[in-house]
Design an enzyme around this catalytic site. Structure first.
Site, PDB file in Angstrom:
ATOM      1  CG  HIS A 152      10.812   3.758  66.051  1.00 13.20           C
ATOM      2  ND1 HIS A 152      10.202   3.239  64.937  1.00 13.20           N
ATOM      3  CD2 HIS A 152       9.846   3.882  66.987  1.00 13.20           C
ATOM      4  CE1 HIS A 152       8.917   3.062  65.187  1.00 13.20           C
ATOM      5  NE2 HIS A 152       8.675   3.429  66.429  1.00 13.20           N
TER       6      HIS A 152
ATOM      7  CB  CYS B 210       8.601   2.436  70.121  1.00 11.26           C
ATOM      8  SG  CYS B 210       7.137   3.315  69.485  1.00 11.26           S
TER       9      CYS B 210
ATOM     10  CB  CYS C 250       6.868   0.379  65.535  1.00 10.87           C
ATOM     11  SG  CYS C 250       5.665   1.516  66.241  1.00 10.87           S
TER      12      CYS C 250
END
Length: 376
Positions: free
Chosen positions: A69, A176, A47
């Site tokens: 994450h 995410c 990300c």
């Protein structure tokens, strides 16, 4: 499992200092303590926020750190008192916790948690210690999840159990990127059928917002990016118009206002730049327009706006993880994926072995990938 209660040695990508490439190292991962879960990560997405970590532009991040994450994996072992998951369960570690006890978690209109990284650093687990060591040094956690490690330890309230049928190399995006963009349209903006929308930034999050606008029934979705190579994917996912600000001599908000007559009903900023945040706000119609801020500005950044942009009724709001209450909603989102209600697989442009983590970041920075997924 045979490893329960023992220290596990495994591979992880360590950021030793800001501005340096990640270093794939052998790390030691301690067993989970009470209320914690140790997870074997199977797949993790890259990300843009992870790139912010490497640049040193996110607040409350300490080095050396294991970033990542956006992962999915299998529970290896649990600490004392853990009841919601057990070894063998497929799970998604959550970068936005849901403790279920704070005033935000108890508020049905909120998806925030007072144990989140905005309220306090998540460089160490709640007992203020790390479960990672490398070369005899303590390594910090990132958002408690640190999915760039083959094994990671997280608090129980930052873990969502998902359907055993879920393909981990696909649903890792739900940690995410996909959840954030899709939910920004569905939950935060509550896009109405027949409405007009503009999405600034066509990375994984922005394209997920395009998908959310389409799912909500928007009649017109204007996709905005300076990389025209993203336009084909945007149209595949639901965009009706694609525009490049560099093709115009006037500000892009003026272009969008002329295209729509009065500005869009909803706009989404999925980049994290001051100029595009102001442009996204000004692209909304001046009375009932709603602008959702998804992108993350560099630490310490401030924005100055003309207050008349809000005086006439525009709304400007932010979103965290797309407004989903994480432990409750992420499993439901995975179930919707399995029911083929949307195809988030289209966001995955590259699948790489974990050893090529730095190559994945090069693809991201060059604008050649939407989402790269790393496999352990």
């Amino acid at each position: 499992m045979a490893t329960a209660g023992k220290v596990i040695k495994c591979k992880a990508a360590v950021a030793w200092a800001p501005g340096k490439p990640l270093s794939v190292e052998e790390v030691e991962v301690a067993p989970p303590k009470a209320g914690e879960v140790r997870i074997k990560i199977v797949a993790t997405g890259i990300c843009h926020s992870d790139d912010h970590v490497l640049k040193g532009s996110l607040p409350n991040v300490e080095f050396p750190v294991i970033p990542g994450h956006e992962g999915a994996g299998i529970v290896e072992s649990t600490g004392e008192g853990v009841t919601s998951v057990k070894p063998g369960d497929k799970v998604i570690p959550l970068c936005l916790a849901q403790c279920g006890e704070c005033s935000y978690c108890r508020n049905p209109e909120s998806n925030f948690c007072q144990k989140s990284h905005i309220s306090g650093p998540q460089n160490l687990l709640p007992d203020k210690t790390s479960r990672f060591t490398c070369k005899g040094k303590q390594i910090y956690h990132f958002l408690w999840v640190s999915t760039f490690s083959e094994y990671t330890v997280v608090p129980e309230y930052a873990v969502a159990k998902i359907d055993a049928a879920a393909p981990l190399d696909k649903v890792c995006l739900f940690g995410c990127g996909f959840s954030t963009g899709y939910g920004a349209a569905i939950n935060t903006a509550k896009v109405k059928p027949g409405s007009t929308c503009a999405v600034f930034g066509l990375g994984g999050v922005g394209l997920s917002a395009v998908m959310g606008c389409k799912a909500a029934g928007a009649a017109r979705i204007i996709a905005v990016d300076i990389n025209k190579d993203k336009f084909a994917k945007a149209k595949e996912l639901g965009a009706t118009d694609c525009i490049n600000p560099r093709d115009f001599k006037k500000p892009i908000q003026e272009v969008i206002t002329e295209m729509t007559g009065q500005g869009v009903d909803y706009s989404f900023e999925a980049i994290g730049h001051r100029d595009t945040m102001i442009a996204a706000l000004a692209s909304c119609n001046m009375n009932t327009g709603l602008c959702v801020m998804i992108g993350e500005l560099d630490s310490g950044s401030e924005i100055s706006i003309d207050p008349t942009l809000l005086l006439t009724g525009r709304t400007w709001k932010g979103t965290m993880l797309g407004g989903w209450k994480s432990r409750e909603c992420i499993p439901k989102l995975v179930a919707s994926y399995l029911e083929k209600k949307f195809n988030s697989d289209l966001l995955i442009t590259h699948t790489l072995p974990f050893a090529k983590v730095n190559e994945g970041f090069e693809l991201l920075r060059a604008g050649k990938s939407i989402r790269s997924v790393l496999l352990f």
